[in-house]
Design a protein around this motif. Structure first.
Motif, mmCIF file in Angstrom:
data_model
loop_
_atom_site.group_PDB
_atom_site.id
_atom_site.type_symbol
_atom_site.label_atom_id
_atom_site.label_comp_id
_atom_site.label_asym_id
_atom_site.label_seq_id
_atom_site.Cartn_x
_atom_site.Cartn_y
_atom_site.Cartn_z
ATOM 1 N N TYR A 183 -4.721 17.898 3.558
ATOM 2 C CA TYR A 183 -3.606 16.763 4.298
ATOM 3 C C TYR A 183 -4.072 16.572 5.863
ATOM 4 O O TYR A 183 -4.929 17.108 6.139
ATOM 5 C CB TYR A 183 -2.169 17.331 4.091
ATOM 6 C CG TYR A 183 -1.653 17.497 2.732
ATOM 7 C CD1 TYR A 183 -0.719 16.425 2.312
ATOM 8 C CD2 TYR A 183 -2.014 18.503 1.946
ATOM 9 C CE1 TYR A 183 -0.442 16.346 0.882
ATOM 10 C CE2 TYR A 183 -1.457 18.609 0.647
ATOM 11 C CZ TYR A 183 -0.639 17.586 0.192
ATOM 12 O OH TYR A 183 -0.243 17.783 -1.409
ATOM 13 N N ASN A 184 -3.298 15.738 6.465
ATOM 14 C CA ASN A 184 -3.735 15.483 8.020
ATOM 15 C C ASN A 184 -3.646 16.669 8.565
ATOM 16 O O ASN A 184 -4.431 16.902 9.757
ATOM 17 C CB ASN A 184 -2.863 14.342 8.373
ATOM 18 C CG ASN A 184 -3.044 12.898 7.820
ATOM 19 O OD1 ASN A 184 -4.196 12.872 7.217
ATOM 20 N ND2 ASN A 184 -1.947 11.960 7.742
ATOM 21 N N TRP A 197 -11.681 16.951 -2.626
ATOM 22 C CA TRP A 197 -10.768 16.133 -1.572
ATOM 23 C C TRP A 197 -11.113 16.764 -0.121
ATOM 24 O O TRP A 197 -10.215 17.417 0.471
ATOM 25 C CB TRP A 197 -9.499 16.288 -1.864
ATOM 26 C CG TRP A 197 -9.285 15.374 -3.423
ATOM 27 C CD1 TRP A 197 -9.167 14.174 -3.416
ATOM 28 C CD2 TRP A 197 -9.255 16.076 -4.509
ATOM 29 N NE1 TRP A 197 -8.907 14.002 -4.727
ATOM 30 C CE2 TRP A 197 -8.815 15.113 -5.460
ATOM 31 C CE3 TRP A 197 -9.050 17.407 -5.028
ATOM 32 C CZ2 TRP A 197 -8.593 15.288 -6.740
ATOM 33 C CZ3 TRP A 197 -8.882 17.693 -6.198
ATOM 34 C CH2 TRP A 197 -8.735 16.668 -7.162
ATOM 35 N N GLN A 215 -5.408 8.670 -3.536
ATOM 36 C CA GLN A 215 -5.314 9.934 -2.680
ATOM 37 C C GLN A 215 -4.264 9.574 -1.623
ATOM 38 O O GLN A 215 -3.732 10.562 -1.231
ATOM 39 C CB GLN A 215 -6.979 9.903 -2.017
ATOM 40 C CG GLN A 215 -8.050 10.158 -2.853
ATOM 41 C CD GLN A 215 -9.298 10.015 -2.203
ATOM 42 O OE1 GLN A 215 -9.420 9.392 -0.858
ATOM 43 N NE2 GLN A 215 -10.252 10.619 -2.772
ATOM 44 N N TRP A 216 -3.967 8.329 -1.359
ATOM 45 C CA TRP A 216 -2.979 7.969 -0.323
ATOM 46 C C TRP A 216 -1.698 8.506 -1.128
ATOM 47 O O TRP A 216 -0.977 9.090 -0.316
ATOM 48 C CB TRP A 216 -2.920 6.495 -0.079
ATOM 49 C CG TRP A 216 -1.972 6.113 0.888
ATOM 50 C CD1 TRP A 216 -1.866 6.359 2.110
ATOM 51 C CD2 TRP A 216 -0.498 5.759 0.296
ATOM 52 N NE1 TRP A 216 -0.632 5.753 2.777
ATOM 53 C CE2 TRP A 216 0.296 5.459 1.865
ATOM 54 C CE3 TRP A 216 0.199 5.526 -0.740
ATOM 55 C CZ2 TRP A 216 1.466 5.004 1.585
ATOM 56 C CZ3 TRP A 216 1.679 5.131 -0.676
ATOM 57 C CH2 TRP A 216 2.134 4.804 0.415
ATOM 58 N N HIS A 227 -1.332 12.101 -0.901
ATOM 59 C CA HIS A 227 -1.009 12.414 0.427
ATOM 60 C C HIS A 227 0.356 12.675 0.774
ATOM 61 O O HIS A 227 1.045 13.229 1.630
ATOM 62 C CB HIS A 227 -1.756 11.773 1.621
ATOM 63 C CG HIS A 227 -2.888 12.205 1.945
ATOM 64 N ND1 HIS A 227 -3.080 13.260 2.823
ATOM 65 C CD2 HIS A 227 -4.276 12.113 1.772
ATOM 66 C CE1 HIS A 227 -4.253 13.162 3.303
ATOM 67 N NE2 HIS A 227 -5.084 12.426 2.556
ATOM 68 N N ARG A 228 1.310 11.667 0.101
ATOM 69 C CA ARG A 228 2.630 11.575 0.311
ATOM 70 C C ARG A 228 3.480 12.709 -0.382
ATOM 71 O O ARG A 228 4.700 13.016 0.130
ATOM 72 C CB ARG A 228 3.069 10.287 -0.175
ATOM 73 C CG ARG A 228 2.341 9.031 -0.049
ATOM 74 C CD ARG A 228 2.750 8.437 1.377
ATOM 75 N NE ARG A 228 2.193 9.012 2.492
ATOM 76 C CZ ARG A 228 0.993 9.111 2.837
ATOM 77 N NH1 ARG A 228 0.256 8.477 2.499
ATOM 78 N NH2 ARG A 228 0.571 9.691 4.103
#
Length: 253
Positions: free
Chosen positions: A61-62, A96, A151-152, A155-156
């Protein structure tokens, strides 16, 4: 990629650590063994190739990565700080990777097979997932896993849910495929088949993969080899290249 080994230096290769399974205790025991191996090879290593599935699951994740593996990550950071080059391939369990290891470890992260020349010795190196005539179902799944939109979406998800769900799926996937992973398929061994096909198109001295969990060293034509690095759950095998010769070894310590 071209690498020139300095006098007395070597390149080392390992794959399929699958840190995180089957339990915390077993994974920690294996992690400590991997760190001992890294200590051993660091005495003359110039470059260390880690050829995929280092973790049984990994998603960046970020601002969050899966917890654990501190001994392993710390040792890689130490080796990088000492000037040892780290080249990490993504595998089907840890594909990932989005920049964290490059930033923290100064590692090169590779997401597809690449040609590498070390001291004029040519190699095609990759994890091995999705190659050859097998893995048809996974080839379709990989298109989803590597799709930026999906992938987005992942991420959520909250990390507690997303990582938990992925760990469950990863363990189930490994359990279902375990027996096949341990069975040598003879002439139908698909990465060997893939190596033969690639050799018919362009010569390499060595085709080097992981993924199959089988330590293998097989001829590809008269002047080439297919080597599978095996895994670190049962075999503890690794590759060593001294500038002229490639060896498939077993770590005993």
């Amino acid at each position: 990629m071209n690498i020139k080994l300095a006098s007395g230096k070597k390149a080392y290769f390992a794959s399929d650590f699958h840190l995180g399974v089957p339990s915390f205790e077993k994974s920690l025991e294996r992690e400590r063994k991997i760190v001992r191996w890294l200590d051993m090879v660091s005495k003359d290593a110039q470059t260390i190739f880690l050829v995929g599935d280092l973790f049984d699951f990994w998603f960046e994740y970020n601002t969050v990565v899966p917890k654990g593996f501190t001994r392993f990550m710390g040792k890689l950071a130490e080796l990088s700080d000492r000037g040892i080059e780290l080249i990490i391939f993504t595998g089907n369990h840890d594909l990932w990777m989005f920049g964290y290891l490059e930033q923290e470890l100064n590692a090169k992260v590779i997401k597809a097979p690449i040609d590498v020349i070390i001291n004029n010795y040519s190699m095609l190196i990759g994890h091995g997932d999705g190659l050859g005539p097998h893995d048809k179902g996974y080839k379709s799944l990989k298109k989803i896993f590597t799709n930026p939109f999906f992938q987005w979406c992942f991420h959520r998800l909250h990390p507690n849910f997303g990582i938990g769900l992925a760990n469950y799926w990863s363990r189930k996937s490994r359990a279902q495929g375990h027996e096949k992973e341990q069975e040598f398929l003879g002439e139908d061994e698909w990465l060997w088949t893939y190596a033969k096909k690639k050799e018919s198109q362009k010569h390499r001295d060595l085709y080097l993969f992981g993924h199959r969990h089988l330590p293998l060293d097989l001829k590809v034509g008269e002047n080439s080899r297919y080597v599978n690095l095996g895994e670190w759950i049962n075999n503890y095998t690794y590759g060593e290249f001294d500038g002229q010769n490639f060896y498939l070894n077993t770590f005993e310590a």
